[in-house]
Design an enzyme around this catalytic site. Structure first.
Site, PDB file in Angstrom:
ATOM      1  CG  ASP A 219      -2.117   0.961   0.967  1.00  0.00           C
ATOM      2  OD1 ASP A 219      -2.033   1.802   0.052  1.00  0.00           O
ATOM      3  OD2 ASP A 219      -3.117   0.879   1.712  1.00  0.00           O
TER       4      ASP A 219
HETATM    5  C1  BGC Z   1      -4.915   3.415  -0.043  1.00  0.00           C
HETATM    6  C2  BGC Z   1      -4.985   2.447  -1.211  1.00  0.00           C
HETATM    7  C3  BGC Z   1      -4.739   3.186  -2.490  1.00  0.00           C
HETATM    8  C4  BGC Z   1      -3.410   3.892  -2.401  1.00  0.00           C
HETATM    9  C5  BGC Z   1      -3.061   4.667  -3.647  1.00  0.00           C
HETATM   10  C6  BGC Z   1      -3.673   4.275  -0.068  1.00  0.00           C
HETATM   11  O1  BGC Z   1      -3.791   5.343   0.830  1.00  0.00           O
HETATM   12  O2  BGC Z   1      -4.995   2.710   1.174  1.00  0.00           O
HETATM   13  O3  BGC Z   1      -6.228   1.816  -1.241  1.00  0.00           O
HETATM   14  O4  BGC Z   1      -4.806   2.318  -3.582  1.00  0.00           O
HETATM   15  O5  BGC Z   1      -3.428   4.820  -1.338  1.00  0.00           O
HETATM   16  O6  BGC Z   1      -3.861   5.784  -3.764  1.00  0.00           O
END
Ligand code: BGC
Length: 728
Positions: A219
C-alpha cells in the site's frame, strides 16, 4: 519465456530499481532491456489516472455488493477495464475486499460486505470482468485493514481460525476463482508483524498454499522495513521514490543480508504482470483520455438502480406521478448528495445525474421545491464557485482564485500560475509554497464563516488583514488521511454586494507525503432551518427527505465516531415527518446509520454512494420505473452497543483484539439473538415473492452444497429477487 529472457539481461542494480517504484503511479522502465513502465491507478469505482481527466464513476463497493449480482459486477469490471485503457493503465487498484467488522470504519463504503463468501464471489466477478479485457486487478488490502484507527501501525490480534474463515477468505476465494494479477499488502500489522513483512501470510499462505503467481504491491508508503519486507514476500514498493527499498535494499544485498534469488522472484512477478498486460508489445506510454461511453453509462445506471435498497415501505412507494402537484425535496443531501466516498478511491466523474434534475425531467407537471433544513459538514464547505473571481471588478466571470505555485518558500521561483476553482489545492513534489488570491463577492448579508486547514502551514487574509492564522501554531487534525492540520475558523460580517480581497498563503510540509491546503466559506444561515423545512414540507403532496453523510465523515483515514447522522438531521427528520407523513426518507450514506425516527417513517431507501447515475436511478425507483431488488450486504444494528466489535474497537496501546472471533456481522446477531434494525440480506420490493419446495439436493466434493427451490413472483409487478441460503 519473455520473463526468463528479460531477467537474465538485468544487473542487480536494475532489478532493485524495477521493484522500487519510480513515482506515484509508475515503476521504472529499463530501456536497455526493453522493459517498459507499469502504470497503476485507483480504483476501485472508476479509474482516476493521473487525476486530470474525467472518468466514469461507478457505485462504490457496498452499493455494488447490494446488487448481489455477479454478472453485473463482472460487467462493471469490464467497463472499468475500458476506462483503464483510456488512461493507459495496466493495473486497477481494486477491488477493496476488507470486511465490515465495525459499522464505524471509514472505508466501509469501499468494501463489499461483512460476509466473506459474498465478498469473495463479488471480487472474483469484478476481477474476471477486468482481466478478460487485459487489465489487471489488485485485491486490497491484505489483510485485516478493517478500520482506519492508527491505520499505519495498529496490530490486529487475531486467531488463526478467524483469520482464515473471515478475513483471508474473500482473498482466497478471489485468488482461486479469478487469478488476480496483483494484490496490495496493507498498512497495518497482523499479530505484531507488518502486513508487508508477513512471511507467513504472504509467502506461506498466499504464494505457496494458494498458488498466487502475481505481484504483491505495498500500500502507498506502507513499505517500512528493507530486509523484512523483502524476506516477507513483498514484491514492489510503491510509490516512488522508494524509502524502504531502492538504495537501502541494494546495500542490504551487497552486505549479504539477502540472496539475489529473493529479488529475482519479485522481478519475475513484475515482468509477468507486464507480459499479461501486453505492455511488451506496446511499450510507449499513451496520454490519458476521458471517454464517456453509453455502455458505461448503462452499466453505472444498472448498478446504481440494483444497488439501492428499499428498507421500509408501508405503501407510499412507488409514488404516483399523477397525484403529485407539489413535491418537496428536503434535506442536506438534496443538493450536497454524495456519489462516492472520501480518499484515494475518488474520481472526477464525466457527469453527475442529480435527483433534482432527474425528477424534474420525469415529473414535468409537478412543482419541485427544496430546502436543506440543516447542515452536516465536519469542515467548512467549499464556497459556490461563482462567489470567487481571480480578478477585481468582474467577480463571477471566471470562477475561483488565482493560484501561484513556487519552488521555494521565499516565493522567488514561480513554477505555475493558473485560475483554480476547487477549494482543495494540491501541490506537486517540486512545489514549496502556494499563494491563492482573488475576490470574494457577498451574495447575502450576514456572518460568513471561513475555515482553513492544510498539511503544512497556511494563513488567510481579507483585504490584507490576517483573518486565520494556521501558521504559527499548527494543531494536528483529521483531514487529508489524518496528515492535515486541525481546521481553524473565523467569522466575518459582510454586507450584500460587498467585494473583499481574499488571499491564502500556504507552505508545504516537506516531510508529509500529502501536500494540500483546503479553505471553506459558509454564508449566513437561516435562524431556524428545520422549521423552514417543516413548513415547506407541510405544504407539499409528498416529501423526499434526503439525508446522509458525506466525504468529511466517510473517508479513508478516519472512522466515524457514532452511528448517528451528522448534524441535526435526526431532528429534521422527526419534524418533517410530523409536518407531512407522506415523507420518504432517502439515506445517502456508505454504511449503517441509526434511525431513531424509523417507526414514524412510512418509507426508507438506502441509496449508498451510487456513482454518476445516482439521480436517475433514484428517481426511477421512487416512481416505480425500476422495482428495487437490492439486499443489504451488511447488518444495520439497532445500536452501536449491539455490534460485534463494540468492546474491541478501536483498540489500545497499538493493538486491536478481534475478540469477537468468527462472530462477525450476522453470525453475531443470529447466535446471540440480537434483533438488528435491518438484518443482513434484507431488501424489499414493490412486488412479492413466494419460495416453495426448498431442499438441499447435492453435497459437492468441494464442501459446497446445491440448493433447489421454486420461486414465484406472486405480485402485480415485474421484479427481481436474489435467493439466499445459509449453511450452519
Ligand atoms: C490506499 C490504497 C490506495 C493507495 C493509492 C492508499 O492510501 O490505502 O487503497 O490504492 O493509497 O492511492
Amino acid at each position: 519465456m519473455v520473463v526468463d529472457e528479460k531477467l537474465k539481461l538485468l544487473s542487480l542494480t536494475e532489478k532493485v530499481k524495477l521493484i522500487s517504484g519510480e513515482s506515484m503511479w509508475r515503476t521504472f522502465p529499463i530501456e536497455r532491456a526493453g522493459i517498459p513502465v507499469l502504470k497503476v491507478s485507483d480504483g476501485p469505482n472508476g479509474v482516476r489516472g493521473d487525476g486530470g481527466r474525467a472518468a466514469a464513476c461507478f457505485p462504490v463497493g457496498i452499493c455494488m455488493a447490494s446488487t448481489w449480482n455477479t454478472a453485473l459486477i463482472e460487467q462493471v469490471g469490464a467497463d472499468i477495464a475500458d476506462e483503464a485503457r483510456s488512461k493507459d493503465v495496466q493495473v486497477v487498484l481494486g477491488p477493496t475486499i476488507n470486511i465490515h467488522r465495525t459499522p464505524l470504519a471509514g472505508r466501509n463504503f469501499e468494501c463489499y460486505s461483512e460476509d466473506p463468501y459474498l465478498s469473495g464471489l463479488l471480487a472474483s466477478a469484478f476481477t474476471i470482468g477486468l482481466q478478460n479485457k487485459g487489465v489487471g486487478a489488485c485485491l486490497k488490502h491484505f489483510v485485516c485493514n478493517d478500520s482506519e484507527f492508527e491505520r499505519h501501525t495498529i496490530s490486529v490480534e487475531v486467531d488463526e481460525r478467524t483469520l482464515r474463515e473471515i478475513y483471508l477468505r474473500p482473498f482466497e476465494i478471489a485468488i482461486k476463482k479469478s487469478r488476480p494479477w496483483t494484490l496490495m499488502a496493507a498498512y497495518n500489522r497482523i499479530n505484531g508483524i507488518y502486513a508487508c513483512s508477513h512471511q507467513y501470510l504472504i509467502n506461506e499462505v498466499l504464494k505457496s498454499e494458494w498458488g498466487f503467481e502475481g505481484l504483491v504491491i505495498s500500500d502507498w508508503f506502507a513499505a517500512k522495513e528493507t530486509v523484512e519486507n523483502a524476506k516477507g514476500g513483498l514484491d514492489l514498493e510503491m510509490p516512488g521514490p522508494a524509502v524502504a527499498w531502492g538504495q537501502p535494499l541494494l546495500d542490504s544485498l551487497n552486505r549479504g543480508e539477502l540472496d539475489e534469488q529473493v529479488v529475482d522472484d519479485k522481478v519475475a512477478r513484475l515482468l509477468r504482470v507486464l507480459d499479461w498486460s501486453g505492455r511488451f508489445d506496446q511499450p510507449d506510454e499513451k496520454s490519458e483520455n476521458a471517454i464517456d461511453q453509453q455502455q458505461h453509462r448503462d452499466t453505472a445506471y444498472q448498478a446504481a438502480a440494483e444497488g439501492m435498497v428499499l428498507l421500509k415501505n408501508t405503501g407510499l412507494l412507488p409514488l404516483q406521478a399523477k397525484q403529485l402537484s407539489k413535491l418537496a425535496l428536503i434535506g442536506p443531501n438534496t443538493h450536497s448528495f454524495r456519489i462516492m466516498g472520501g480518499g484515494s478511491s475518488a474520481v472526477r466523474p464525466h457527469y453527475i445525474s442529480t435527483p433534482m434534475e432527474a425528477l424534474a425531467e420525469r415529473l414535468p407537471q409537478t412543482e419541485l421545491v427544496s430546502l436543506p433544513g440543516c447542515l452536516t459538514h465536519k469542515f467548512i464547505p467549499a464556497p459556490p464557485r461563482q462567489w470567487l473571481s481571480p480578478t477585481a471588478g468582474d467577480a463571477g466571470s471566471v470562477a475561483g482564485l488565482l493560484g501561484r505555485f513556487y519552488a521555494d518558500t521565499e516565493r522567488e521561483e514561480l513554477v505555475l500560475e493558473r485560475a483554480i476553482g476547487a477549494a482543495t489545492v494540491h501541490a506537486r513534489d517540486n512545489i514549496r509554497a502556494v499563494v491563492l488570491e482573488g475576490w470574494l463577492s457577498c451574495e447575502s448579508a450576514g456572518v460568513h464563516t471561513f475555515g482553513l486547514l492544510s498539511t503544512g502551514k497556511a494563513r488567510l487574509y481579507i483585504d490584507g488583514e490576517l483573518l486565520i492564522d494556521n501558521w504559527r501554531n499548527v494543531l494536528p487534525g483529521e483531514a487529508f488521511f489524518s496528515q492535515g492540520s486541525a481546521e481553524q475558523r473565523a467569522e466575518l460580517d459582510m454586507i450584500q454586494g460587498q467585494s473583499v480581497q481574499l488571499k491564502i498563503e500556504y507552505e508545504v510540509a516537506p516531510d508529509k507525503n500529502f501536500k494540500a491546503v483546503r479553505y471553506g466559506i459558509l454564508g449566513p444561515q437561516p435562524v431556524d432551518g428545520i422549521k423552514d423545512a417543516a413548513d415547506l414540507a407541510r405544504d407539499a403532496d409528498a416529501v423526499l427527505l434526503m439525508v446522509g453523510t458525506n466525504d468529511d465523515w466517510e473517508t479513508e483515514g478516519n472512522d466515524r465516531l457514532s452511528l448517528a447522522l451528522p448534524g441535526d438531521q435526526d431532528e429534521l427528520i422527526s419534524k418533517v415527518l410530523e409536518a407531512n407523513p407522506n415523507t420518504i426518507v432517502v439515506n445517502n450514506s456508505g454504511s449503517p446509520i441509526s434511525m431513531p425516527w424509523l417507526a414514524d417513517a412510512p418509507a426508507v431507501i438506502q441509496t449508498w454512494f451510487a456513482g454518476q447515475e445516482f439521480g436517475c436511478a433514484l428517481a426511477d425507483i421512487l416512481l416505480g420505473e425500476v422495482n428495487p431488488s437490492g439486499k443489504l450486504p451488511i447488518t444495520f444494528p439497532a445500536s452501536l452497543e449491539d455490534t460485534p466489535a463494540f468492546t474491541n474497537y478501536p483498540g489500545e496501546f497499538g493493538k486491536v483484539h478481534y475478540g469477537e472471533g468468527l462472530y462477525v456481522g450476522y453470525r453475531w446477531y443470529s447466535s446471540r439473538s440480537i434483533q438488528p434494525l435491518f438484518c443482513f440480506g434484507h431488501g424489499l420490493s414493490y412486488t412479492s415473492f413466494e419460495y416453495s419446495a426448498g431442499s438441499i439436493v447435492e453435497q459437492n466434493v468441494d464442501g459446497s452444497v446445491t440448493i433447489e427451490f421454486d420461486l414465484q413472483n406472486s405480485g402485480e409487478r415485474l421484479g427481481k429477487e436474489t435467493g439466499q441460503g445459509y449453511l450452519q
